[in-house]
Design a protein around this motif. Structure first.
Motif, short mmCIF file in Angstrom:
data_model
loop_
_atom_site.label_atom_id
_atom_site.label_comp_id
_atom_site.label_asym_id
_atom_site.label_seq_id
_atom_site.Cartn_x
_atom_site.Cartn_y
_atom_site.Cartn_z
N LEU A 280 5.04 -26.31 17.11
CA LEU A 280 6.21 -25.83 16.09
C LEU A 280 5.81 -24.57 15.68
N GLU A 281 4.44 -24.28 15.28
CA GLU A 281 4.16 -22.94 14.33
C GLU A 281 3.84 -21.92 15.53
N HIS A 282 3.46 -22.08 16.57
CA HIS A 282 2.99 -21.27 17.59
C HIS A 282 3.81 -21.29 18.66
N ALA A 283 5.21 -21.73 18.76
CA ALA A 283 6.01 -21.86 20.01
C ALA A 283 5.75 -21.03 21.21
N LYS A 284 5.83 -19.50 20.56
CA LYS A 284 6.10 -18.59 21.71
C LYS A 284 4.58 -18.13 22.10
N LYS A 285 3.46 -18.60 21.39
CA LYS A 285 2.00 -18.45 21.87
C LYS A 285 1.49 -19.18 23.15
N THR A 286 0.64 -18.29 23.98
CA THR A 286 0.33 -18.95 25.15
C THR A 286 -0.90 -19.94 24.52
N VAL A 287 -0.73 -21.00 24.96
CA VAL A 287 -1.83 -22.46 24.64
C VAL A 287 -3.09 -22.02 24.77
N VAL A 288 -3.47 -21.52 26.02
CA VAL A 288 -4.83 -21.11 26.47
C VAL A 288 -5.77 -19.83 25.64
N LYS A 289 -4.87 -19.16 25.11
CA LYS A 289 -5.39 -17.76 24.73
C LYS A 289 -6.32 -18.11 23.53
N LYS A 314 3.52 -21.85 27.24
CA LYS A 314 3.56 -21.67 25.63
C LYS A 314 3.50 -22.99 25.09
N TRP A 315 3.16 -22.88 23.82
CA TRP A 315 3.23 -24.15 23.22
C TRP A 315 4.73 -24.76 23.14
N ALA A 316 5.49 -24.08 23.08
CA ALA A 316 6.88 -24.71 23.10
C ALA A 316 7.31 -25.53 24.45
N ASP A 317 6.35 -25.17 25.50
CA ASP A 317 6.86 -25.70 26.79
C ASP A 317 6.12 -27.04 26.86
N LEU A 318 5.17 -27.57 26.15
CA LEU A 318 4.20 -28.74 26.26
C LEU A 318 5.28 -30.04 26.01
N THR A 319 4.93 -30.79 26.98
CA THR A 319 5.58 -32.09 27.15
C THR A 319 4.85 -33.08 26.09
#
Length: 406
Positions: A280-289, A314-319
């Motif tokens: 929720l907090e970092h929805a638009k950020k890339t997870v691995v970064k 992106k964090w928002a994409d995670l299932t």
């Protein structure tokens, strides 16, 4: 060479020298000899602690100190109340060697050189007229009246008192077995784990400050820093696990599944909540970064990829499934261990003289009068950090007191 002595110490290592010197200091009239099968004495002292000699550990409470010994914990309680870490520090200071404590509790000479310890022992041996025979290998041990008779490569020697300080020497163990002592069969302790796994393939040198380790389907568990190496995993947490699991892992032929919680004792449910909050907090950020935990970015990236998450996700994409996978990788990652590697700074063996056959008030054999054991010849061993040397000093001091004050 005069063949008759009051005390013969077999083994020119740490406990052998410490025993002989303390006997001489307490009873200068005794004729003492140290027999060393190698060309040089104190070889293990020289290379220990990366050549700095990890003399002891800054743990001053006997009942706490014993907790660092997978084998010998109960038996060493009494001896440590007699001669503990503070006594070791005082002994070395009285003999011109100042010690210092490092952040992790390990204690070294201020000089940062093991040669300081070696010179101290050699000078004291000389001052106390202790005969040191190198290249002197014991071939047979027998008794005649009140004396011990030793057949050596330098002739026959006799002594009223015999101290065995030979460490993990199979030949000496065999001689003692023939006389009736029980030997707990030796197995390696303090070793690293061989692991081939894509998650750690290119991460050599990366460390994690505090992990929790478990061997699957056993009760073996440890925690502490973890180091990833080109052959697998090392570091204090691994070495601790190898020490406590020495026999069980030997029985498994070093083939087992290691469970790693990279977040120490964080539990699955709590971490899953944290990851959902990050979503929720970092929805638009890339997870691995960037790792949100105390892990390097490179390790974090490998754990993310192992969770079936794409590098550009992106964090928002995670299932929900991907979040569960990532939580598992963080808190219960499983690695197949296939063999071990020797930890070069320490060579420690679990095994030796059965502790039931030793009187720990004197370090004397319960089977034979005037036969004493010190150091690693006994079934006593510890984790890395100066604890094995502490056993050498304590057992040597107690044996010395018993012999000198007869």
């Amino acid at each position: 060479m005069k063949n008759n002595f009051d005390v013969i110490v077999v083994g020119g290592g740490a406990s052998g020298f410490f025993t002989a010197i303390n006997i001489a200091e307490n009873n200068p009239d005794l004729r003492i000899a140290i027999l060393e099968r190698g060309k040089e004495v104190l070889g293990k002292v020289k290379i220990s602690g990366g050549g700095r000699c990890n003399v002891t550990h800054a743990c001053f409470v006997p009942n706490v100190l014993t907790k660092f010994y997978p084998r010998g914990e109960r038996e060493l309680r009494g001896p440590f109340h007699t001669f503990c870490t503070g006594d070791v520090i005082e002994w070395f200071e009285n003999n011109g060697v100042q010690l210092k404590t490092e952040e992790d509790g390990r204690m070294f000479p201020v000089s940062d050189s093991s040669q300081t310890i070696i010179d101290c022992f050699l000078n004291l041996a000389q001052e106390n007229q202790i005969k040191v025979n190198t290249s002197c290998s014991v071939q047979a041990i027998s008794q005649a009246s009140d004396n011990w008779i030793l057949e050596t490569t330098q002739g026959t020697l006799s002594s009223e008192n015999l101290v065995m300080a030979t460490g993990s020497n199979p030949k000496i163990w065999e001689m003692l077995t023939e006389k009736g002592h029980q030997i707990v069969s030796p197995v390696p302790s303090l070793f690293t784990f061989n692991i081939k796994d894509n998650r750690i393939k290119d991460l050599m040198g990366i460390s994690v400050p505090n992990v929790t380790l478990k061997v699957k389907e056993t009760k073996l568990k440890s925690n502490g820093p973890l180091l990833i190496t080109h052959w697998g995993m090392s570091g204090p947490a691994i070495l601790r696990l190898s020490a406590w699991g020495a026999r069980e892992l030997f029985d498994k032929n070093y083939q087992f599944t290691l469970q790693v919680n990279f977040l120490h004792e964080e539990v699955f449910d709590d971490v899953l909540v944290q990851l959902n909050e990050l979503k929720l907090e970092h929805a638009k950020k890339t997870v691995v970064k960037k790792s949100p935990f105390d892990l390097t970015t490179r390790l974090w990236e490998q754990l993310v990829l192992a969770s079936e998450i794409n590098a550009d996700a992106k964090w928002a994409d995670l299932t929900k499934k991907q979040l569960v996978n990532l939580t598992n990788q963080l808190t219960n990652a499983e690695f197949k261990v296939n063999g071990k590697s020797t930890f070069k700074d320490e060579f420690v063996t679990a095994g030796g003289i059965d502790l039931k056959e030793i009187d720990f008030k004197t370090m004397q054999s319960k089977l034979f009068k005037n036969l004493y054991f010190t150091g690693e010849i006994m079934n006593v061993d510890a984790i890395t950090g100066g604890f094995n040397f502490q056993n050498a000093w304590t057992s040597g001091f107690i044996a010395a007191q018993a012999i000198a004050n007869k």
